[in-house]
Design a protein around this motif. Structure first.
Motif, short mmCIF file in Angstrom:
data_model
loop_
_atom_site.label_atom_id
_atom_site.label_comp_id
_atom_site.label_asym_id
_atom_site.label_seq_id
_atom_site.Cartn_x
_atom_site.Cartn_y
_atom_site.Cartn_z
N ARG A 177 -1.93 3.59 8.35
CA ARG A 177 -1.77 5.03 8.16
C ARG A 177 -0.28 5.32 8.12
O ARG A 177 0.47 4.78 8.94
CB ARG A 177 -2.42 5.80 9.31
CG ARG A 177 -2.39 7.29 9.13
CD ARG A 177 -3.17 7.97 10.21
NE ARG A 177 -3.03 9.39 10.06
CZ ARG A 177 -3.28 10.25 11.02
NH1 ARG A 177 -3.68 9.84 12.20
NH2 ARG A 177 -3.11 11.53 10.81
N GLY A 178 0.17 6.13 7.18
CA GLY A 178 1.60 6.36 7.05
C GLY A 178 1.95 7.76 6.61
O GLY A 178 1.08 8.56 6.27
N ASN A 179 3.25 8.04 6.63
CA ASN A 179 3.77 9.32 6.15
C ASN A 179 3.45 9.48 4.67
O ASN A 179 3.32 8.49 3.95
CB ASN A 179 5.29 9.38 6.33
CG ASN A 179 5.69 9.59 7.78
OD1 ASN A 179 4.90 10.01 8.60
ND2 ASN A 179 6.94 9.30 8.07
N VAL B 116 0.85 -1.19 0.00
CA VAL B 116 0.00 0.00 0.00
C VAL B 116 0.88 1.24 0.00
O VAL B 116 1.98 1.24 0.55
CB VAL B 116 -0.98 0.02 1.20
CG1 VAL B 116 -2.00 -1.07 1.10
CG2 VAL B 116 -0.25 -0.07 2.52
N SER B 117 0.38 2.30 -0.63
CA SER B 117 1.09 3.58 -0.67
C SER B 117 0.06 4.67 -0.96
O SER B 117 -1.13 4.40 -1.01
CB SER B 117 2.18 3.55 -1.74
OG SER B 117 1.61 3.26 -3.00
N GLN C 86 6.29 -3.96 6.61
CA GLN C 86 7.66 -3.72 6.17
C GLN C 86 7.65 -2.40 5.42
O GLN C 86 6.93 -2.24 4.44
CB GLN C 86 8.14 -4.85 5.26
CG GLN C 86 9.51 -4.60 4.69
CD GLN C 86 9.90 -5.63 3.64
OE1 GLN C 86 9.06 -6.39 3.15
NE2 GLN C 86 11.16 -5.67 3.30
N CYS C 87 8.43 -1.45 5.90
CA CYS C 87 8.51 -0.16 5.25
C CYS C 87 9.43 -0.29 4.03
O CYS C 87 10.60 -0.62 4.16
CB CYS C 87 9.05 0.87 6.24
SG CYS C 87 9.00 2.54 5.59
N VAL D 16 4.43 0.66 1.91
CA VAL D 16 4.46 -0.33 2.98
C VAL D 16 3.96 -1.67 2.46
O VAL D 16 2.96 -1.73 1.75
CB VAL D 16 3.57 0.11 4.17
CG1 VAL D 16 3.54 -0.93 5.25
CG2 VAL D 16 4.03 1.44 4.72
N LYS D 17 4.67 -2.75 2.80
CA LYS D 17 4.20 -4.10 2.48
C LYS D 17 3.60 -4.68 3.75
O LYS D 17 4.19 -4.62 4.82
CB LYS D 17 5.33 -4.99 1.98
CG LYS D 17 4.82 -6.37 1.53
CD LYS D 17 5.88 -7.15 0.82
CE LYS D 17 5.71 -6.94 -0.66
NZ LYS D 17 6.51 -7.87 -1.46
#
Length: 124
Positions: A85-87, A31-32, A57-58, A92-93
């Protein structure tokens, strides 16, 4: 009590029996495309009556050393969901494991507990 066989670890402890179902790899996805408020939701198809866990995993982090990704589980419509939720611009896997046996083939080893429920097979 085990029925059939037991698999022991190198130190002699019981690692697997037909009465114990391990967490089994189900699938992974990447996902991104996050922003300040984006939460990505992944449906797992794992029933909420089963144990389910996700590891992340980033793959890319444009802001190393700062908050990168937050992952949490939720339940909806009787299945587990992974919420991420991410930067911004992070990729992210997600790896999903559950105590759900993957479909079997015509060949290999299958474990069944005393109730006749399959707990493991060689496809896992």
């Amino acid at each position: 009590m085990a029925y059939g066989t037991e698999i022991l670890s190198s130190d002699g402890r019981v690692w697997m029996t037909p009465d114990v179902m391990p967490l089994i790899y189900q699938f992974n996805t990447t996902v991104s495309g996050f922003n300040a408020t984006t939460i990505k939701t992944i449906n797992t198809s794992v029933p909420t009556s089963r144990a389910c866990i996700a590891f992340t995993q980033c793959l890319s982090d444009p802001m190393p050393g700062r908050f990168a990704v937050l992952t949490y589980m939720s339940q909806a419509n009787g299945v587990w969901q992974v919420n991420v939720r991410g930067n911004p611009n992070i990729s992210v896997k997600i790896y999903v494991f559950a105590n759900v046996v993957v479909p079997t083939s015509r060949y290999g080893i299958q474990y069944f507990n005393s109730a006749g429920v399959e707990t493991y097979n060689a496809n896992c």
